[in-house]
Design a protein around this motif. Sequence first.
Motif, PDB file in Angstrom:
ATOM      1  N   ASN A  57       0.932  -1.112   0.059  1.00 11.26           N
ATOM      2  CA  ASN A  57      -0.020   0.085   0.005  1.00 11.26           C
ATOM      3  C   ASN A  57       1.068   1.260  -0.065  1.00 11.26           C
ATOM      4  OD1 ASN A  57      -1.549   2.237   1.443  1.00 11.26           O
ATOM      5  ND2 ASN A  57      -3.153   0.581   1.150  1.00 11.26           N
ATOM      6  N   LEU A  58       1.835   1.145   0.882  1.00  5.71           N
ATOM      7  CA  LEU A  58       2.745   2.442   0.940  1.00  5.71           C
ATOM      8  C   LEU A  58       3.571   2.556  -0.534  1.00  5.71           C
ATOM      9  CD1 LEU A  58       4.481   4.424   2.191  1.00  5.71           C
ATOM     10  CD2 LEU A  58       5.971   2.800   3.029  1.00  5.71           C
ATOM     11  N   THR A  59       3.812   1.520  -1.049  1.00  3.32           N
ATOM     12  CA  THR A  59       4.544   1.684  -2.344  1.00  3.32           C
ATOM     13  C   THR A  59       3.401   2.435  -3.538  1.00  3.32           C
ATOM     14  OG1 THR A  59       5.960  -0.453  -1.947  1.00  3.32           O
ATOM     15  CG2 THR A  59       5.832   0.356  -4.189  1.00  3.32           C
ATOM     16  N   LYS A  60       2.362   1.925  -3.409  1.00  4.40           N
ATOM     17  CA  LYS A  60       1.394   2.579  -4.232  1.00  4.40           C
ATOM     18  C   LYS A  60       1.372   4.127  -3.869  1.00  4.40           C
ATOM     19  CE  LYS A  60      -1.370   1.248  -6.857  1.00  4.40           C
ATOM     20  NZ  LYS A  60      -1.593   1.075  -8.450  1.00  4.40           N
ATOM     21  N   THR A  61       1.477   4.545  -2.644  1.00  5.33           N
ATOM     22  CA  THR A  61       1.262   5.998  -2.287  1.00  5.33           C
ATOM     23  C   THR A  61       2.376   6.630  -2.775  1.00  5.33           C
ATOM     24  OG1 THR A  61      -0.215   5.217  -0.248  1.00  5.33           O
ATOM     25  CG2 THR A  61       1.330   7.502  -0.157  1.00  5.33           C
ATOM     26  N   LEU A  62       3.563   5.975  -2.406  1.00  3.87           N
ATOM     27  CA  LEU A  62       4.841   6.645  -2.967  1.00  3.87           C
ATOM     28  C   LEU A  62       4.910   6.938  -4.441  1.00  3.87           C
ATOM     29  CD1 LEU A  62       7.431   4.793  -0.859  1.00  3.87           C
ATOM     30  CD2 LEU A  62       6.971   7.203  -0.680  1.00  3.87           C
ATOM     31  N   ALA A  63       4.530   6.074  -5.166  1.00  3.16           N
ATOM     32  CA  ALA A  63       4.456   5.952  -6.456  1.00  3.16           C
ATOM     33  C   ALA A  63       3.564   7.200  -7.129  1.00  3.16           C
ATOM     34  CB  ALA A  63       3.894   4.928  -7.331  1.00  3.16           C
ATOM     35  N   GLY A  64       2.251   7.599  -6.413  1.00  3.09           N
ATOM     36  CA  GLY A  64       1.431   8.661  -6.674  1.00  3.09           C
ATOM     37  C   GLY A  64       2.144   9.769  -6.410  1.00  3.09           C
ATOM     38  N   GLU A  65       2.679  10.056  -5.108  1.00  2.00           N
ATOM     39  CA  GLU A  65       3.243  11.256  -4.709  1.00  2.00           C
ATOM     40  C   GLU A  65       4.581  11.758  -5.379  1.00  2.00           C
ATOM     41  OE1 GLU A  65       2.303  13.211  -1.935  1.00  2.00           O
ATOM     42  OE2 GLU A  65       0.397  12.262  -2.458  1.00  2.00           O
ATOM     43  N   LEU A  66       5.324  10.603  -5.878  1.00  3.27           N
ATOM     44  CA  LEU A  66       6.403  11.080  -6.422  1.00  3.27           C
ATOM     45  C   LEU A  66       6.423  10.907  -8.084  1.00  3.27           C
ATOM     46  CD1 LEU A  66       8.924   9.060  -4.288  1.00  3.27           C
ATOM     47  CD2 LEU A  66       8.319  11.502  -3.940  1.00  3.27           C
ATOM     48  N   ALA A  67       5.191  10.925  -8.557  1.00  5.86           N
ATOM     49  CA  ALA A  67       5.343  11.063  -9.994  1.00  5.86           C
ATOM     50  C   ALA A  67       5.481  12.217 -10.648  1.00  5.86           C
ATOM     51  CB  ALA A  67       3.903  10.341 -10.559  1.00  5.86           C
ATOM     52  N   ALA A  68       4.920  13.128  -9.823  1.00  6.97           N
ATOM     53  CA  ALA A  68       5.190  14.768 -10.217  1.00  6.97           C
ATOM     54  C   ALA A  68       6.491  15.185 -10.260  1.00  6.97           C
ATOM     55  CB  ALA A  68       4.504  15.594  -9.610  1.00  6.97           C
ATOM     56  N   ASP A  69       7.480  14.149  -9.671  1.00  2.00           N
ATOM     57  CA  ASP A  69       8.910  14.478  -9.641  1.00  2.00           C
ATOM     58  C   ASP A  69       9.830  13.618 -10.577  1.00  2.00           C
ATOM     59  OD1 ASP A  69       8.967  16.398  -7.401  1.00  2.00           O
ATOM     60  OD2 ASP A  69       8.648  14.956  -6.226  1.00  2.00           O
ATOM     61  N   ALA A  70       8.807  12.783 -11.567  1.00  2.00           N
ATOM     62  CA  ALA A  70       9.288  11.834 -12.437  1.00  2.00           C
ATOM     63  C   ALA A  70      10.223  10.682 -11.647  1.00  2.00           C
ATOM     64  CB  ALA A  70      10.119  12.625 -13.435  1.00  2.00           C
ATOM     65  N   VAL A  71       9.784  10.522 -10.683  1.00  2.00           N
ATOM     66  CA  VAL A  71      10.474   9.176  -9.727  1.00  2.00           C
ATOM     67  C   VAL A  71       9.477   8.141  -9.611  1.00  2.00           C
ATOM     68  CG1 VAL A  71      11.677   8.540  -7.612  1.00  2.00           C
ATOM     69  CG2 VAL A  71      11.938  10.881  -8.348  1.00  2.00           C
ATOM     70  N   ARG A  72       9.956   7.295 -10.349  1.00  2.00           N
ATOM     71  CA  ARG A  72       9.009   5.953 -10.295  1.00  2.00           C
ATOM     72  C   ARG A  72       9.279   5.042  -9.150  1.00  2.00           C
ATOM     73  NH1 ARG A  72      10.528   2.418 -13.813  1.00  2.00           N
ATOM     74  NH2 ARG A  72      12.485   3.233 -14.234  1.00  2.00           N
ATOM     75  N   VAL A  73       8.325   4.380  -8.838  1.00  2.00           N
ATOM     76  CA  VAL A  73       8.277   3.633  -7.457  1.00  2.00           C
ATOM     77  C   VAL A  73       7.221   2.289  -7.952  1.00  2.00           C
ATOM     78  CG1 VAL A  73       8.012   3.434  -5.045  1.00  2.00           C
ATOM     79  CG2 VAL A  73       8.240   5.627  -6.011  1.00  2.00           C
ATOM     80  N   ASN A  74       7.989   1.045  -7.797  1.00  2.00           N
ATOM     81  CA  ASN A  74       7.494  -0.198  -8.047  1.00  2.00           C
ATOM     82  C   ASN A  74       7.787  -1.271  -7.150  1.00  2.00           C
ATOM     83  OD1 ASN A  74       6.095   0.381 -10.839  1.00  2.00           O
ATOM     84  ND2 ASN A  74       8.408   1.086 -11.270  1.00  2.00           N
ATOM     85  N   SER A  75       7.145  -2.239  -7.181  1.00  2.00           N
ATOM     86  CA  SER A  75       7.452  -3.336  -6.127  1.00  2.00           C
ATOM     87  C   SER A  75       7.725  -4.576  -6.989  1.00  2.00           C
ATOM     88  CB  SER A  75       5.877  -3.925  -5.510  1.00  2.00           C
ATOM     89  OG  SER A  75       5.607  -2.644  -4.619  1.00  2.00           O
TER      90      SER A  75
END
Length: 258
Positions: A162-180
Amino acid sequence: MDLGLTGRTVVVTGASSGVGLETARMLLGEGANVAACARDGDRLARALDGLPGRLHTGACDVLDDVAVREFVEQAAETFGGVDGVVNNAGRSLMARLDETEPQQWRDELDLKIFSVLHVVRAALPWLRRSDAGAVVNVNAILARQPEARLAATSAARAALLNLTKTLAGELAADAVRVNSVCLGLIDTGQWRRRHEASGSTSDFEAWSAGLAADRGIPLGRLGSADEVAYAIVALLSPRASYITGSALDVGGGIARYA
């Protein structure tokens, strides 16, 4: 295929064995700079000794926020920045619901959540400056498919997903990708120790094949650390630039959720 990782810097936690070690090895083979840490600095140094490439190592407890910031800053200073993070530090608590104490639940949640938050927060200033910032959180299929004998770990893994999905959404504007990357049963030292402790007269290959059959793994075997490392490295690659908020299962088909 050139994955575009040459000269890029990746922080890898839990790098002294198993998936973390193979990920560090594979990244070095792709020409990346690797900043590898683990709690046991001596064990880490022995594991990585002789590997070719640009490597920075250090002892670091990922639950120590100050130590994490110092390690990440050292890595950025050594290599001129940070482009990627692999959050791999972790363990499993083999215990059913009625076998666990409240503190064990707190410990599992602390490790699964803060081992990621500390590293991501420390690396974020540099990830934002990168043209290919990426984070891969090593998780488990338990996050979606809990096991009763791993009650606390299953719940903590779900929280990390769940946290990973949140990070992916929050950091998308910074063009930082987050995956599991979500693991099934992987042949690491942990399973080999369990084989030795089992008292089985079968060799590890036969014992692990029986384990795979018992757990219903369609491919009929455990996975290997390098098979997981490949998935991690692929998601770190700039070629995966349109993939974020995803969870890639590496479990031999064991996942049975929709």
